[in-house]
Design an enzyme around this catalytic site. Structure first.
Site, PDB file in Angstrom:
ATOM      1  N   ARG A  86       0.812  -1.079   0.100  1.00 31.25           N
ATOM      2  CA  ARG A  86       0.202  -0.076  -0.219  1.00 31.25           C
ATOM      3  C   ARG A  86       1.010   1.165  -0.127  1.00 31.25           C
ATOM      4  O   ARG A  86       2.065   1.236   0.424  1.00 31.25           O
ATOM      5  CB  ARG A  86      -0.816   0.198   1.110  1.00 31.25           C
ATOM      6  CG  ARG A  86      -1.893   1.267   1.388  1.00 31.25           C
ATOM      7  CD  ARG A  86      -3.038   0.890   0.673  1.00 31.25           C
ATOM      8  NE  ARG A  86      -4.024   1.709   1.143  1.00 31.25           N
ATOM      9  CZ  ARG A  86      -5.118   1.913   0.418  1.00 31.25           C
ATOM     10  NH1 ARG A  86      -5.302   1.624  -0.974  1.00 31.25           N
ATOM     11  NH2 ARG A  86      -6.266   2.741   0.856  1.00 31.25           N
ATOM     12  N   THR A 363      -9.627   0.369  -9.492  1.00 33.45           N
ATOM     13  CA  THR A 363      -8.585  -0.668  -8.972  1.00 33.45           C
ATOM     14  C   THR A 363      -8.770  -1.710  -9.808  1.00 33.45           C
ATOM     15  O   THR A 363      -9.569  -1.851 -10.616  1.00 33.45           O
ATOM     16  CB  THR A 363      -9.323  -0.743  -7.531  1.00 33.45           C
ATOM     17  OG1 THR A 363      -9.197   0.187  -6.696  1.00 33.45           O
ATOM     18  CG2 THR A 363      -8.653  -2.033  -6.766  1.00 33.45           C
ATOM     19  N   THR A 381      -4.127  -0.505  -7.186  1.00 39.80           N
ATOM     20  CA  THR A 381      -4.904   0.569  -7.636  1.00 39.80           C
ATOM     21  C   THR A 381      -4.274   1.853  -7.575  1.00 39.80           C
ATOM     22  O   THR A 381      -3.241   1.939  -6.922  1.00 39.80           O
ATOM     23  CB  THR A 381      -6.014   0.904  -6.725  1.00 39.80           C
ATOM     24  OG1 THR A 381      -6.906   1.678  -7.028  1.00 39.80           O
ATOM     25  CG2 THR A 381      -5.714   1.209  -5.097  1.00 39.80           C
ATOM     26  N   ASN A 383      -6.560   4.398  -6.774  1.00 39.80           N
ATOM     27  CA  ASN A 383      -7.693   5.032  -6.102  1.00 39.80           C
ATOM     28  C   ASN A 383      -8.532   5.078  -7.107  1.00 39.80           C
ATOM     29  O   ASN A 383      -9.164   4.594  -7.835  1.00 39.80           O
ATOM     30  CB  ASN A 383      -7.365   6.115  -5.131  1.00 39.80           C
ATOM     31  CG  ASN A 383      -8.481   6.465  -4.281  1.00 39.80           C
ATOM     32  OD1 ASN A 383      -9.621   5.513  -4.173  1.00 39.80           O
ATOM     33  ND2 ASN A 383      -8.716   7.504  -3.749  1.00 39.80           N
ATOM     34  N   SER A 434      -7.915   0.809   3.466  1.00 43.50           N
ATOM     35  CA  SER A 434      -8.394   0.278   2.381  1.00 43.50           C
ATOM     36  C   SER A 434      -9.434  -0.684   2.357  1.00 43.50           C
ATOM     37  O   SER A 434      -9.732  -1.263   3.577  1.00 43.50           O
ATOM     38  CB  SER A 434      -7.044  -0.229   1.575  1.00 43.50           C
ATOM     39  OG  SER A 434      -7.598  -0.898   0.390  1.00 43.50           O
ATOM     40  N   SER A 435     -10.193  -0.831   1.527  1.00 49.17           N
ATOM     41  CA  SER A 435     -11.269  -1.697   1.218  1.00 49.17           C
ATOM     42  C   SER A 435     -10.690  -2.845   0.410  1.00 49.17           C
ATOM     43  O   SER A 435     -11.261  -3.974   0.269  1.00 49.17           O
ATOM     44  CB  SER A 435     -12.467  -1.517   0.609  1.00 49.17           C
ATOM     45  OG  SER A 435     -12.961  -0.074   1.271  1.00 49.17           O
TER      46      SER A 435
HETATM   47  O1  DON Z   1      -7.892   0.974  -1.097  1.00 49.65           O
HETATM   48  C1  DON Z   1      -9.109   1.524  -1.456  1.00 49.65           C
HETATM   49  O2  DON Z   1     -10.371   0.704  -0.646  1.00 49.65           O
HETATM   50  C2  DON Z   1      -9.785   2.285  -2.507  1.00 49.65           C
HETATM   51  N1  DON Z   1      -8.630   3.234  -2.823  1.00 49.65           N
HETATM   52  C3  DON Z   1     -10.039   1.285  -3.837  1.00 49.65           C
HETATM   53  C4  DON Z   1     -10.335   2.104  -4.895  1.00 49.65           C
HETATM   54  C5  DON Z   1     -11.389   1.416  -5.788  1.00 49.65           C
HETATM   55  O3  DON Z   1     -11.534   0.169  -5.759  1.00 49.65           O
HETATM   56  C6  DON Z   1     -11.796   1.944  -7.035  1.00 49.65           C
HETATM   57  N2  DON Z   1     -12.280   0.945  -7.937  1.00 49.65           N
HETATM   58  N3  DON Z   1     -13.251   0.890  -8.699  1.00 49.65           N
END
Ligand code: DON
Length: 560
Positions: A86, A363, A381, A383, A434-435
């Protein structure tokens, strides 16, 4: 899967082979990974090649300017490692750096400025994965991406549309505009050839010199020059200090299967195990896959987990995160007891649990399994789509805006509407919550399937439903990915459902007190591989155009 892989009771069928499988958001990238497997590379070798290829072919999410998480299961040792690459807050980052003069959070600053970027982790993460587990020479794995950038890619309809949509944002910066628009002005058409000459040079340096080129060498100089020109905070010290972190994966059990997933700074892994623990108190299979009862139960479980996420989750290296309590059986039982199957509980009535004192749209995901049973599940990702929209002059790549995943100001949601607490405040060297949640599910101690998804806050609900579709409803991985998705994230207090859920079910949910919003697509995209009944399987989410599962083209390659 429970009902058999290739069964006439299935509506959709996974891609299958006897020699391994790569599932990715783009078929060309998956093909590059499959070729690595065909030449005797393992799943990690293929993951490196796919990761760099996606940075060229899917520039809105594939990246070298972002970061992510990778789970690696090593078949020989039987061990699974979580590689946390990350982004980190630059060493000069400060808690209130996204507040304007009046003390209000400024989303422009945290999303679309040079200050929006954390120190990128992708190159270091892929390099470390290769150093520990790879078999083929590093250069062989980065080279296909460098060549694609140099020789040009054919612009897909998807890329043409995404670039056209992003023109206003990317053209705020002259460099990004020149990189991504023909003559620095015109959108590419479907079928055009798109050359990325500076990116090709950058990738060639990485191919020849490894990660040092990015963190200490020529590329680092360009990143720092870009930051100095635009008022960003990433300096040489921050780049040189970047390290991927090897973590112990988070583990849970669900109906006899072992769930292995990402620990903090992912919130998705903790939420998945917590929600599955609650669901074990309900007869999910009997409720039926698309029934109002089942969707209601999912919404109530999601509401509880996202509420806890907002308060308790952050980078556990900086703030104590009560993981053991959140994923405990006792807590799940207590939460299960609060669910009323007849009524939606207003989110305003749900407050995050009080932890006991601690003792101690972009992502992309890909999953790979090789013929020896090594598995990689990787989500990375920038983001938001195309990240901050700012490219590094001379280096050809876009920077992330991951800093927006921190809490800019308490009570102010991030780009996904997610709220957070002190646990996720900005601090120098810290990683934003993060998710993302690469996940591997084990059966009888062996990897059964590996999955993960993009989708911002919807990653967590999407992966949960995939796991439940396979384990509770006995769907094969292709049926599971095609099944309509629903989403609830506590706040805003609303239940989003894909159109496939159907108006009758939506009406029943409204009668229980849900505010139902029907949307076309959840815009998530699971990429799944599995090993079942002697076959390697792949299922790529049709919600993303050009996604594909590709098997290596070899003969006589059998797992045993
Ligand atoms: O880490 C995270 O949770 C977000 N930055 C993820 C972003 C994301 O999944 C966008 N996708 N469609």
């Amino acid at each position: 899967m429970a009902q058999g892989i290739i069964s006439y009771r299935s509506v959709h069928h996974p891609v299958y082979s006897k020699t391994g499988m790569v599932a990715a958001q783009n078929g060309t990238a998956a093909q590059i990974g499959a070729q690595v497997l065909a030449e005797g590379g393992n799943a990690v070798d293929a993951a490196v090649a796919v990761g760099f290829a996606l940075a060229v072919i899917v520039p809105r999410a594939g990246n070298i300017g972002g970061g992510g998480f990778m789970l690696v299961h090593d078949a020989e040792s039987g061990e699974t490692t979580a590689i946390d690459y990350r982004e980190t807050a630059p060493l000069k980052a400060t808690r209130d750096m996204y507040l304007d003069a009046d003390g209000n959070a400024d989303p422009q600053l945290s999303r679309f400025s040079h200050k929006a970027s954390g120190v990128p982790g992708t190159v270091a993460g892929l390099y470390e994965a290769h150093k520990r587990f790879g078999r083929m020479p590093w250069k062989r794995l980065v080279q296909p991406a460098a060549e694609l950038a140099r020789d040009g890619i054919i612009v897909s309809k998807d890329l043409a549309t995404m670039l056209d949509n992003a023109r206003e944002r990317l053209c705020r910066q002259k460099t990004a505009c020149e990189y991504f628009y023909r003559d620095g002005a015109y959108a590419y058409d479907f079928g055009d050839i798109f050359f990325q000459t500076d990116l090709a040079k950058t990738l060639q340096l990485i191919a020849n010199q490894g990660a040092d080129a990015f963190y200490r060498g020529e590329i680092a100089d360009k990143i720092v020059a870009e930051m100095e020109a635009g008022g960003g905070l990433i300096d040489h010290e921050s780049l040189a200090a970047y390290e991927p972190v090897m973590r112990k994966p988070l583990r849970g059990q669900y109906r006899g299967y072992e769930i292995v997933t990402m620990p903090p700074p992912s919130s998705g892994g903790v939420a998945l195990v917590q929600m599955l623990n609650i669901l074990e108190h309900f007869p999910v299979a009997e409720l039926g896959a698309g029934s109002a009862d089942k969707v209601h139960l999912l919404a109530e479980v999601l509401r509880l987990a996202y509420a806890d996420r907002s308060k308790h989750l952050g980078d556990a290296d900086f703030h104590p995160v009560p993981v053991d309590w959140l994923i405990s059986e006792d807590y799940a039982q207590a939460l299960a007891g609060t669910i009323d199957m007849e009524r939606a509980r207003p989110s305003a009535d749900v407050v995050p649990g009080k932890a006991p004192p601690l003792e101690s749209m972009e992502t992309t995901h890909y999953s790979i399994i090789d013929v020896d049973g090594n598995v990689v599940s990787n989500t990375y990702t920038l983001n938001l789509t195309f990240g901050s929209g700012i490219a590094v002059a001379g280096a050809g790549f876009l920077l992330n805006n991951e800093m927006d995943d921190f809490v800019s100001k308490p009570g102010v949601p991030n780009a996904y509407g997610l709220l957070g607490s002190e646990a996720n405040a900005v601090e120098a060297g810290k990683r934003p919550l993060s998710s993302m949640m690469p996940t591997i599910v084990f059966r009888d101690g062996e990897p059964w399937f590996a999955t993960g998804s993009p989708g911002g806050s919807r990653i967590i609900s999407t992966v949960l439903q995939f796991v439940v579709n396979v384990i509770d409803h006995g769907m094969n991985i292709a049926d599971a990915v095609h099944f309509p998705l629903v989403h609830h994230q506590w706040l805003p207090d609303r239940l989003s459902v894909e159109a496939g859920i159907g108006p009758d079910t939506a009406r029943l949910l409204e009668q229980r007190g849900h505010e139902v919003r029907v949307i076309g697509t959840m815009y998530s995209g699971t990429q799944t591989v599995a090993y079942d009944d002697g076959l390697f399987l792949g299922a790529s989410d049709p919600r993303r155009p050009n996604a594909a599962s590709v098997a290596p083209k070899t003969i006589n390659a059998h797992r045993d």
